[in-house]
Write a protein that holds these residues in place. Sequence first.
Motif, PDB file in Angstrom:
ATOM      1  N   VAL A  73      42.178  31.775  40.114  1.00 39.37           N
ATOM      2  CA  VAL A  73      41.582  33.157  40.610  1.00 39.37           C
ATOM      3  C   VAL A  73      41.405  34.011  39.355  1.00 39.37           C
ATOM      4  CG1 VAL A  73      42.108  35.236  42.168  1.00 39.37           C
ATOM      5  CG2 VAL A  73      42.689  32.997  42.703  1.00 39.37           C
ATOM      6  N   SER A  74      40.104  34.608  39.268  1.00 38.41           N
ATOM      7  CA  SER A  74      39.972  35.627  38.090  1.00 38.41           C
ATOM      8  C   SER A  74      40.783  36.699  37.848  1.00 38.41           C
ATOM      9  CB  SER A  74      38.377  35.964  38.114  1.00 38.41           C
ATOM     10  OG  SER A  74      38.183  37.051  39.028  1.00 38.41           O
ATOM     11  N   GLY A  75      40.864  37.376  36.835  1.00 35.84           N
ATOM     12  CA  GLY A  75      41.700  38.431  36.609  1.00 35.84           C
ATOM     13  C   GLY A  75      41.265  39.570  37.105  1.00 35.84           C
ATOM     14  N   LEU A  76      40.042  39.777  37.332  1.00 40.64           N
ATOM     15  CA  LEU A  76      39.403  41.004  38.139  1.00 40.64           C
ATOM     16  C   LEU A  76      39.665  40.815  39.662  1.00 40.64           C
ATOM     17  CD1 LEU A  76      35.896  41.217  36.677  1.00 40.64           C
ATOM     18  CD2 LEU A  76      37.969  42.857  36.387  1.00 40.64           C
ATOM     19  N   ASP A  77      39.727  39.522  40.145  1.00 35.89           N
ATOM     20  CA  ASP A  77      40.142  39.472  41.489  1.00 35.89           C
ATOM     21  C   ASP A  77      41.554  39.645  41.674  1.00 35.89           C
ATOM     22  OD1 ASP A  77      37.753  38.812  42.440  1.00 35.89           O
ATOM     23  OD2 ASP A  77      37.784  36.789  42.131  1.00 35.89           O
ATOM     24  N   ILE A  96      50.866  42.891  32.969  1.00 36.72           N
ATOM     25  CA  ILE A  96      49.803  42.421  31.840  1.00 36.72           C
ATOM     26  C   ILE A  96      49.000  41.281  31.939  1.00 36.72           C
ATOM     27  CG2 ILE A  96      49.545  41.771  29.372  1.00 36.72           C
ATOM     28  CD1 ILE A  96      52.655  42.675  28.964  1.00 36.72           C
ATOM     29  N   LEU A  97      47.834  41.653  32.340  1.00 37.47           N
ATOM     30  CA  LEU A  97      46.963  40.774  33.111  1.00 37.47           C
ATOM     31  C   LEU A  97      45.779  40.374  32.138  1.00 37.47           C
ATOM     32  CD1 LEU A  97      45.825  39.362  35.652  1.00 37.47           C
ATOM     33  CD2 LEU A  97      44.757  41.651  36.313  1.00 37.47           C
ATOM     34  N   ASP A  98      45.680  39.072  31.764  1.00 32.84           N
ATOM     35  CA  ASP A  98      44.222  38.520  31.186  1.00 32.84           C
ATOM     36  C   ASP A  98      43.242  38.452  32.256  1.00 32.84           C
ATOM     37  OD1 ASP A  98      42.528  37.159  29.595  1.00 32.84           O
ATOM     38  OD2 ASP A  98      43.942  35.797  28.820  1.00 32.84           O
ATOM     39  N   LEU A  99      41.860  38.949  31.827  1.00 32.81           N
ATOM     40  CA  LEU A  99      40.913  38.636  32.755  1.00 32.81           C
ATOM     41  C   LEU A  99      40.477  37.412  32.992  1.00 32.81           C
ATOM     42  CD1 LEU A  99      39.045  42.019  32.338  1.00 32.81           C
ATOM     43  CD2 LEU A  99      41.021  41.425  33.734  1.00 32.81           C
TER      44      LEU A  99
END
Length: 231
Positions: free
Chosen positions: A62-66, A54-57
């Motif tokens: 480091v960003s969630g997208l990365d 479960i990943l908050d962006l």
Amino acid sequence: MPDPAAHILLVEDEPSLVETVRYALEREGFVVAVARDGREALDRFAAEAPDLVILDLMLPAVSGLDVCRRIRESSMVPIVMVTAKDSEADKVAGLELGADDYVTKPFSVRELVSRVRAHLRRSQMTAAVPTGEMLTGGPVRMDTDRHEVDVRGEPVSFPPKEFELLETFLRSPGRLLTRELLIQRIWGNDYVGDTKTLDVHVKRLRQKIERDPHEPEHLLTVRGLGYKFVN
């Protein structure tokens, strides 16, 4: 039911949300590890090999997208993104990087737990039934056992949901597949999100298999109904 000992990696930097979600997941029998920034998320993912993320962006370090991109370089684990209400571009970007699903803040914890169950169940079903089939259609050749796809003779990478969606089309050449049917087959009967996830995945398939994604020859839209794949 998924394995009650399934290991969830929760990547979230809001303390109150961490406690709420962790409590709900642990009450359902899941084992939950928490990472509060992107760097810690990558370290814990590598060390613990969770069954679902479960990943908050919106994360520090480091960003969630990365994080999503890095995970997809080595793993097909289900990823459920957590996004802000107005972050439409982030939702699309996350799905295009290979995330399987998203929930939007503020969200129902019960809905999130339902999504987690559904993705774990489908992941376990997929892992348990290797078919060993070779499917072909148009420029596509798919080895379902090896999870490999060639397009016009060149290997192309497909994250799990894109692979499942493409396989569904290849198994039903020329047939109209409604949006409702596709969502049910790929995301499960208890999926409660909107249809944008399907739209993004179809867009991604076209980018990978069509000569001109804006003028598709194989993955066609049937306006108001759904899609069909033609050879």
